[in-house]
Write an enzyme that holds these catalytic residues in place. Sequence first.
Site, short mmCIF file in Angstrom:
data_model
loop_
_atom_site.label_atom_id
_atom_site.label_comp_id
_atom_site.label_asym_id
_atom_site.label_seq_id
_atom_site.Cartn_x
_atom_site.Cartn_y
_atom_site.Cartn_z
N LYS A 279 0.85 -1.20 0.00
CA LYS A 279 0.00 0.00 0.00
C LYS A 279 0.89 1.26 0.00
O LYS A 279 0.70 2.16 -0.79
CB LYS A 279 -0.92 -0.02 1.22
N GLU B 25 10.50 -4.74 4.58
CA GLU B 25 10.58 -6.16 4.23
C GLU B 25 10.25 -6.37 2.76
O GLU B 25 10.94 -7.09 2.04
CB GLU B 25 9.59 -6.98 5.09
N GLY C 119 -5.05 -1.75 4.85
CA GLY C 119 -4.26 -2.91 4.41
C GLY C 119 -4.98 -4.23 4.64
O GLY C 119 -5.07 -5.08 3.76
N ARG C 120 -5.52 -4.39 5.84
CA ARG C 120 -6.15 -5.69 6.19
C ARG C 120 -7.55 -5.83 5.59
O ARG C 120 -8.20 -6.85 5.77
CB ARG C 120 -6.16 -5.86 7.71
N GLU D 92 -5.16 -6.33 14.60
CA GLU D 92 -4.59 -5.04 14.16
C GLU D 92 -5.67 -3.96 14.17
O GLU D 92 -5.39 -2.79 14.35
CB GLU D 92 -3.96 -5.17 12.75
N HIS E 279 -6.42 -32.61 18.18
CA HIS E 279 -5.36 -33.50 18.67
C HIS E 279 -4.19 -32.72 19.23
O HIS E 279 -3.09 -33.24 19.36
CB HIS E 279 -4.91 -34.43 17.53
N LYS F 66 9.16 -0.49 14.24
CA LYS F 66 9.75 -0.17 12.93
C LYS F 66 10.81 0.91 13.08
O LYS F 66 11.90 0.83 12.52
CB LYS F 66 8.67 0.34 11.95
O1 F6P Z 1 3.09 -2.82 9.70
C1 F6P Z 1 1.75 -3.12 9.56
C2 F6P Z 1 1.27 -2.85 8.18
O2 F6P Z 1 1.24 -1.48 7.94
C3 F6P Z 1 -0.10 -3.47 7.92
O3 F6P Z 1 -1.12 -2.70 8.39
C4 F6P Z 1 -0.07 -3.65 6.46
O4 F6P Z 1 -1.04 -4.55 6.03
C5 F6P Z 1 1.34 -4.13 6.26
O5 F6P Z 1 2.10 -3.44 7.22
C6 F6P Z 1 1.91 -3.93 4.89
O6 F6P Z 1 1.94 -2.58 4.53
P1 F6P Z 1 2.16 -2.14 3.03
O7 F6P Z 1 1.07 -2.73 2.22
O8 F6P Z 1 2.13 -0.64 3.04
O9 F6P Z 1 3.50 -2.67 2.59
#
Ligand code: F6P
Length: 553
Positions: free
Chosen positions: A206, A212, A267-268, A353, A384, A512
């Site tokens: 987003k 990452e 995002g979610r 979240e 189980h 972060k």
């Molecule tokens: O760090 C959490 C977050 O911002 C989530 O809310 C989001 O889904 C995810 O990281 C990924 O963010 P992006 O789509 O901006 O890379």
Amino acid sequence: MKHLQDLPSWRELWKHFDATKGLHMREMFEQDPERAQRYWLEVGGITLDYSKNRITDETLELLFKLAREAGLPERIKQMFHGEKINETENRAALHIALRNRTNSPIEVDGEDVMPKVNHVLHRMGEFAHEVRSGEWLGYTNQVITDVVNIGIGGSDLGPLMMCTALKPFGHPRLRMHFVSNVDGSQLRDVLEKVHPETTLFIIASKTFTTQETLTNALTAREWFLKHAGEEAAIAKHFAAVSTNIKAVSEFGIDTANMFEFWDWVGGRYSLWSAIGLPIMLFLGEENFIEMLNGAHLMDQHFANAPLEQNMPVLLALIGIWYINYYGGGSHVIAPYDQHLHRLPKFIQQLDMESNGKQVTLDGQPVAHETAPIIWGETGINGQHAFFQLLHQGTHITPIDLIASLEKRSNLPGHHEILLANVFAQAEAFMRGKTPEEARAELTAQGLAAEEAEALVPHKTFSGNRPSNIILMTKINPRNMGSLIALYEHKTFVQGVVWGINSFDQWGVELGKQLAKTILNELTGKTAVQPHDSSTERLIRLYRNTNCSKTEGC
Ligand code: F6P
């Protein structure tokens, strides 16, 4: 703003809790043969049996009163009208617009968002068609066989969960891969399996600033260029999904291969947007639209059904009953379906979240619990492993048991065993086993009275443990759309009642920020700054272990 603890119904519910907490569901069922019929709801292809909860008609009446006093009906309207209910970020929360199949105008800042929603959906459809049909060719004129989605959190979990759930609907030529972890082993494992000439990378972020994702994307790009040689080939193998056009083009992805979405999509809550591109590639445009149709059906139900017959509202309020009154701090999601094994992780992000918050909308500390810890696993495997605690442990842990009525494979006998277990577990949670029943069983097995007596406490189940059964007529794109929309709205309703903002996530920022400083210290870019003694010692341990291998150390 009015706080929950100031609402009359909140106090009435406490009184009601004291008066009813001793009731056992066993007796409730015995006294009311209509209970299942009354506490039962069907919406589209989804059936909810909520009869095995520690609730009475009065509990529900008070919970509906609580929802009204907390302003739920107004808040639902505000969400559907595009008002900026995500107040700390000054944004609307309009995932419902992404699946607004009636196409009625929804305005944000005076602009109808539907034309741009439809435009991106159309572009996704064209792109998906080209890739699936084999018209889209890689730099050596070969068809795409592998799609690698690089994203994390909401830019990974939704598409991964949907592609897994709907595998039987997937394109037979396309293999889907998902890379989220910055631990290089995940990307390396995928790169070992795919071939640069036939692989399409989707960089999904987003913000397009997530460390990452950008690190994985850069490594994938380097790997690709090592094979392909020229930068021009990137256009055939890299697409981006983002709200940040500038960052995408700076990264070197042709914006013609970029699929946009907007800041009003959390995002979610984004799998319905261009973030769902891997889903559309795998399932095709028609199935993707079916998924949107299913979500829209649940949206319409949520917006229009009275609270008393509103599935997301019921799930949310019953959840609140346990979280806030019974002190149930966690909630289990147990799909009885192998292809739904990613569902607990998806709902975990969605719920935790969204509602893992400690202040109300006006910045005051909350005076009550908020989101429970969401966890889970395929139900049959959980039985189980951790179900022991659910049956005889000391916690109250509500559970959602989710299954398909339609057989999922043609292997004889399997589905019946699965469903028998769903129904048996819910019955066992509810009924339990009394000491008398345990004693009678042991005696019937021929145990001597003394021996039987010693075992009775261990073989007794208190029961009265809550569960919801959610049955889908079948697991298809439409019903999956409805199911996910159901959980999204459940989360929203709980957030409204708690008076919190379900659509921001400031809690992920601190870690972060600190990681940026520590990264420079680990790599020797900067000297180790004063931290607490533990953090400092850990940084020095890492440097001592890796110094000779780390540049600049
Ligand atoms: O760090 C959490 C977050 O911002 C989530 O809310 C989001 O889904 C995810 O990281 C990924 O963010 P992006 O789509 O901006 O890379």
